[in-house]
Scaffold this motif. Structure first.
Motif, PDB file in Angstrom:
ATOM      1  N   ASP A  16       4.745  -9.047  15.895  1.00  0.00           N
ATOM      2  CA  ASP A  16       3.845 -10.305  15.299  1.00  0.00           C
ATOM      3  C   ASP A  16       2.412  -9.806  14.302  1.00  0.00           C
ATOM      4  O   ASP A  16       2.072 -10.388  13.624  1.00  0.00           O
ATOM      5  CB  ASP A  16       3.119 -10.910  16.632  1.00  0.00           C
ATOM      6  N   LYS A  17       2.194  -8.536  14.917  1.00  0.00           N
ATOM      7  CA  LYS A  17       0.930  -7.998  14.032  1.00  0.00           C
ATOM      8  C   LYS A  17       1.339  -7.631  12.383  1.00  0.00           C
ATOM      9  O   LYS A  17       0.836  -7.754  11.861  1.00  0.00           O
ATOM     10  CB  LYS A  17       0.456  -6.610  14.829  1.00  0.00           C
ATOM     11  N   LEU A  18       2.695  -6.941  12.635  1.00  0.00           N
ATOM     12  CA  LEU A  18       3.298  -6.603  11.328  1.00  0.00           C
ATOM     13  C   LEU A  18       3.460  -7.892  10.536  1.00  0.00           C
ATOM     14  O   LEU A  18       3.090  -7.923   9.391  1.00  0.00           O
ATOM     15  CB  LEU A  18       4.602  -5.889  11.512  1.00  0.00           C
ATOM     16  N   ARG A  19       3.926  -9.048  11.285  1.00  0.00           N
ATOM     17  CA  ARG A  19       4.336 -10.164  10.321  1.00  0.00           C
ATOM     18  C   ARG A  19       2.713 -10.918   9.931  1.00  0.00           C
ATOM     19  O   ARG A  19       2.818 -11.244   8.787  1.00  0.00           O
ATOM     20  CB  ARG A  19       5.012 -11.027  11.533  1.00  0.00           C
ATOM     21  N   LEU A  20       1.964 -10.748  10.695  1.00  0.00           N
ATOM     22  CA  LEU A  20       0.606 -11.215  10.320  1.00  0.00           C
ATOM     23  C   LEU A  20       0.194 -10.602   9.084  1.00  0.00           C
ATOM     24  O   LEU A  20      -0.464 -11.015   8.293  1.00  0.00           O
ATOM     25  CB  LEU A  20      -0.304 -11.343  11.533  1.00  0.00           C
ATOM     26  N   TYR A  21       0.145  -9.056   9.284  1.00  0.00           N
ATOM     27  CA  TYR A  21      -0.451  -8.356   8.138  1.00  0.00           C
ATOM     28  C   TYR A  21       0.145  -8.590   6.865  1.00  0.00           C
ATOM     29  O   TYR A  21      -0.577  -8.795   6.009  1.00  0.00           O
ATOM     30  CB  TYR A  21      -0.317  -6.805   8.508  1.00  0.00           C
ATOM     31  N   ALA A  22       1.541  -8.591   6.940  1.00  0.00           N
ATOM     32  CA  ALA A  22       2.274  -8.972   5.529  1.00  0.00           C
ATOM     33  C   ALA A  22       1.913 -10.244   4.972  1.00  0.00           C
ATOM     34  O   ALA A  22       1.913 -10.519   3.806  1.00  0.00           O
ATOM     35  CB  ALA A  22       3.739  -8.808   6.118  1.00  0.00           C
ATOM     36  N   THR A  23       1.959 -11.360   5.943  1.00  0.00           N
ATOM     37  CA  THR A  23       1.460 -12.561   5.210  1.00  0.00           C
ATOM     38  C   THR A  23      -0.040 -12.576   4.942  1.00  0.00           C
ATOM     39  O   THR A  23      -0.255 -13.231   3.763  1.00  0.00           O
ATOM     40  CB  THR A  23       1.423 -13.656   6.641  1.00  0.00           C
ATOM     41  N   MET A  24      -0.838 -11.895   5.557  1.00  0.00           N
ATOM     42  CA  MET A  24      -2.185 -11.849   5.053  1.00  0.00           C
ATOM     43  C   MET A  24      -2.462 -11.302   3.613  1.00  0.00           C
ATOM     44  O   MET A  24      -3.074 -11.594   2.650  1.00  0.00           O
ATOM     45  CB  MET A  24      -3.403 -11.057   5.765  1.00  0.00           C
ATOM     46  N   LYS A  25      -1.607 -10.007   3.453  1.00  0.00           N
ATOM     47  CA  LYS A  25      -1.318  -9.311   2.257  1.00  0.00           C
ATOM     48  C   LYS A  25      -0.439  -9.879   1.099  1.00  0.00           C
ATOM     49  O   LYS A  25      -0.179  -9.481   0.224  1.00  0.00           O
ATOM     50  CB  LYS A  25      -0.949  -8.036   2.506  1.00  0.00           C
ATOM     51  N   ASP A  26      -0.004 -11.022   1.561  1.00  0.00           N
ATOM     52  CA  ASP A  26       1.188 -11.758   0.529  1.00  0.00           C
ATOM     53  C   ASP A  26       2.165 -10.677   0.243  1.00  0.00           C
ATOM     54  O   ASP A  26       2.624 -10.817  -0.849  1.00  0.00           O
ATOM     55  CB  ASP A  26       0.347 -12.546  -0.317  1.00  0.00           C
ATOM     56  N   THR A  27       2.842 -10.306   1.240  1.00  0.00           N
ATOM     57  CA  THR A  27       3.885  -9.287   0.662  1.00  0.00           C
ATOM     58  C   THR A  27       5.040  -9.273   1.760  1.00  0.00           C
ATOM     59  O   THR A  27       4.789 -10.030   2.707  1.00  0.00           O
ATOM     60  CB  THR A  27       3.150  -7.800   0.826  1.00  0.00           C
ATOM     61  N   THR A  28       6.011  -8.533   1.906  1.00  0.00           N
ATOM     62  CA  THR A  28       7.165  -8.637   2.857  1.00  0.00           C
ATOM     63  C   THR A  28       6.831  -7.550   3.877  1.00  0.00           C
ATOM     64  O   THR A  28       6.059  -6.498   3.720  1.00  0.00           O
ATOM     65  CB  THR A  28       8.519  -8.478   2.226  1.00  0.00           C
ATOM     66  N   MET A  29       7.383  -7.505   4.780  1.00  0.00           N
ATOM     67  CA  MET A  29       7.143  -6.483   6.052  1.00  0.00           C
ATOM     68  C   MET A  29       7.886  -5.125   5.647  1.00  0.00           C
ATOM     69  O   MET A  29       7.349  -4.317   5.739  1.00  0.00           O
ATOM     70  CB  MET A  29       8.068  -7.035   7.337  1.00  0.00           C
ATOM     71  N   THR A  30       8.893  -5.462   4.861  1.00  0.00           N
ATOM     72  CA  THR A  30       9.668  -4.082   4.249  1.00  0.00           C
ATOM     73  C   THR A  30       8.527  -3.443   3.499  1.00  0.00           C
ATOM     74  O   THR A  30       8.369  -2.100   3.468  1.00  0.00           O
ATOM     75  CB  THR A  30      11.044  -4.767   3.479  1.00  0.00           C
ATOM     76  N   HIS A  31       7.880  -4.222   2.716  1.00  0.00           N
ATOM     77  CA  HIS A  31       6.925  -3.509   1.658  1.00  0.00           C
ATOM     78  C   HIS A  31       5.904  -3.003   2.183  1.00  0.00           C
ATOM     79  O   HIS A  31       5.465  -1.654   2.057  1.00  0.00           O
ATOM     80  CB  HIS A  31       6.522  -4.286   0.545  1.00  0.00           C
ATOM     81  N   VAL A  32       5.426  -3.341   3.358  1.00  0.00           N
ATOM     82  CA  VAL A  32       4.066  -2.935   4.328  1.00  0.00           C
ATOM     83  C   VAL A  32       4.683  -1.465   4.726  1.00  0.00           C
ATOM     84  O   VAL A  32       4.080  -0.438   4.757  1.00  0.00           O
ATOM     85  CB  VAL A  32       3.924  -3.793   5.544  1.00  0.00           C
ATOM     86  N   ILE A  33       6.011  -1.401   5.280  1.00  0.00           N
ATOM     87  CA  ILE A  33       6.599  -0.344   6.030  1.00  0.00           C
ATOM     88  C   ILE A  33       6.712   0.461   4.848  1.00  0.00           C
ATOM     89  O   ILE A  33       6.619   1.912   5.118  1.00  0.00           O
ATOM     90  CB  ILE A  33       7.814  -0.449   6.833  1.00  0.00           C
ATOM     91  N   GLU A  34       7.316   0.364   3.793  1.00  0.00           N
ATOM     92  CA  GLU A  34       7.615   1.339   2.640  1.00  0.00           C
ATOM     93  C   GLU A  34       6.180   1.930   2.095  1.00  0.00           C
ATOM     94  O   GLU A  34       6.103   3.149   1.885  1.00  0.00           O
ATOM     95  CB  GLU A  34       8.174   0.527   1.336  1.00  0.00           C
ATOM     96  N   ASP A  35       5.318   1.026   1.898  1.00  0.00           N
ATOM     97  CA  ASP A  35       3.937   1.619   1.665  1.00  0.00           C
ATOM     98  C   ASP A  35       3.354   2.730   2.634  1.00  0.00           C
ATOM     99  O   ASP A  35       2.710   3.770   2.085  1.00  0.00           O
ATOM    100  CB  ASP A  35       2.920   0.628   1.406  1.00  0.00           C
TER     101      ASP A  35
END
Length: 65
Positions: A16-35
């Protein structure tokens, strides 16, 4: 570039935290993990960008018998 898949288990709270962070940054969860992976420091190679690992030379050690 050939893509691989990663399947991991994590708690619902972390998901849920990953999903929320990705939504707040207007990106995908995959992109968050890749970064995050790209930001990891690898002292032996000296390149923190995992995309550059494909071009990095791999060293081998000859073992005398």
């Amino acid at each position: 570039m050939k893509e691989d898949y990663l399947r991991i288990r994590m708690s619902k709270r972390r998901m849920d935290k990953l999903r929320l962070y990705a939504t707040m940054k207007d990106t995908t969860m995959t992109h968050v993990i890749e970064d995050l992976i790209d930001s990891l420091k690898i002292p032996e190679i000296g390149n923190s960008d995992a995309r550059g690992l494909e071009e990095a030379a791999l060293s081998s050690t000859n073992i005398a018998e």
